[in-house]
Design a protein around this motif. Sequence first.
Motif, PDB file in Angstrom:
ATOM      1  N   GLU A  18      -6.202   1.542   1.934  1.00  0.00           N
ATOM      2  CA  GLU A  18      -5.025   1.538   2.824  1.00  0.00           C
ATOM      3  C   GLU A  18      -4.511   2.956   3.059  1.00  0.00           C
ATOM      4  O   GLU A  18      -4.099   3.305   4.174  1.00  0.00           O
ATOM      5  N   ASP A  19      -4.540   3.793   2.014  1.00  0.00           N
ATOM      6  CA  ASP A  19      -4.109   5.192   2.157  1.00  0.00           C
ATOM      7  C   ASP A  19      -4.984   5.923   3.174  1.00  0.00           C
ATOM      8  O   ASP A  19      -4.488   6.658   4.039  1.00  0.00           O
TER       9      ASP A  19
ATOM     10  N   LYS B 173      -4.378   4.878   6.674  1.00  0.00           N
ATOM     11  CA  LYS B 173      -3.107   5.466   7.119  1.00  0.00           C
ATOM     12  C   LYS B 173      -3.314   6.911   7.562  1.00  0.00           C
ATOM     13  O   LYS B 173      -2.773   7.341   8.588  1.00  0.00           O
TER      14      LYS B 173
ATOM     15  N   GLN C 243      -5.004   7.207  10.957  1.00  0.00           N
ATOM     16  CA  GLN C 243      -4.087   6.974  12.076  1.00  0.00           C
ATOM     17  C   GLN C 243      -3.318   8.238  12.450  1.00  0.00           C
ATOM     18  O   GLN C 243      -2.865   8.378  13.586  1.00  0.00           O
TER      19      GLN C 243
END
Length: 251
Positions: free
Chosen positions: A229-230, A233, A236
């Motif tokens: 998830e990091d 992120k 993005q």
Amino acid sequence: MKYSSQVIGLPIISIAEGEEIGIVKSLVVNPEKGSVDFLTIEHEDWQVSVKAIPFKKVIGIGEYAVTVEHGNAVIDLNEIPIANQLVNKKIKIIHAKVMTRKGELLGEVTEYYLDEENGHINGMTIKTPSNEVVLPAEQVLTFGRDIIVVKEDAPFHYVNDASDLIHTTDVEVAASADVEITGMISELEVEEALKEKQVEILYGKTVSKDIFDRNGNMLFAKGTILTKEDILKAQQEGPSVMVELSMNVDA
């Protein structure tokens, strides 16, 4: 494959005459071709003009000497305009800064490697803020006098050792040819594959310094152990944040 430092300083031997005709003083890089096109020669009797040997005249580069067929392989650079132009460009590669096309500084070149058969530059070692890495030359967009510009995703093409460059080159050339033949891989598919590779490389690694987003807000604190998830992120936030993150992680 030879290190540039292995070539400079070698005696140059004429096979036909059986004698030394000089010592390799420097390697003359052709930035458009990404290759070493000439070897300049140091000789105590040549104080005025600059002499060189076209790389295509080199028979072999051994551990103890560079060999050429005849002494007449030596040329006067003042008589060969294109050779003189390349020398005056002063493309040294070593100590050049390495920067992505979007302006992210990756590090400084400490060594580069060439194919002893044709002079093609295979890659280079880059000293980054955290370690030394090897980058294949296929990632280079521009060889400049002070700065080498590379593709934005160059950090994800680092290899562990210079000996891996030949294999990497073969794989990338084959992949490029396959894409050209089939026309089946879209730009979107390539981008997705790159993102997956980024997750694979960075997952579970520890951030070695604070990482900030494009607005200056802290994205990851030093010591963060990256999760999937990091990494998504960070993706993005864009390429510049991903390059900064990839340069500042510990295994």
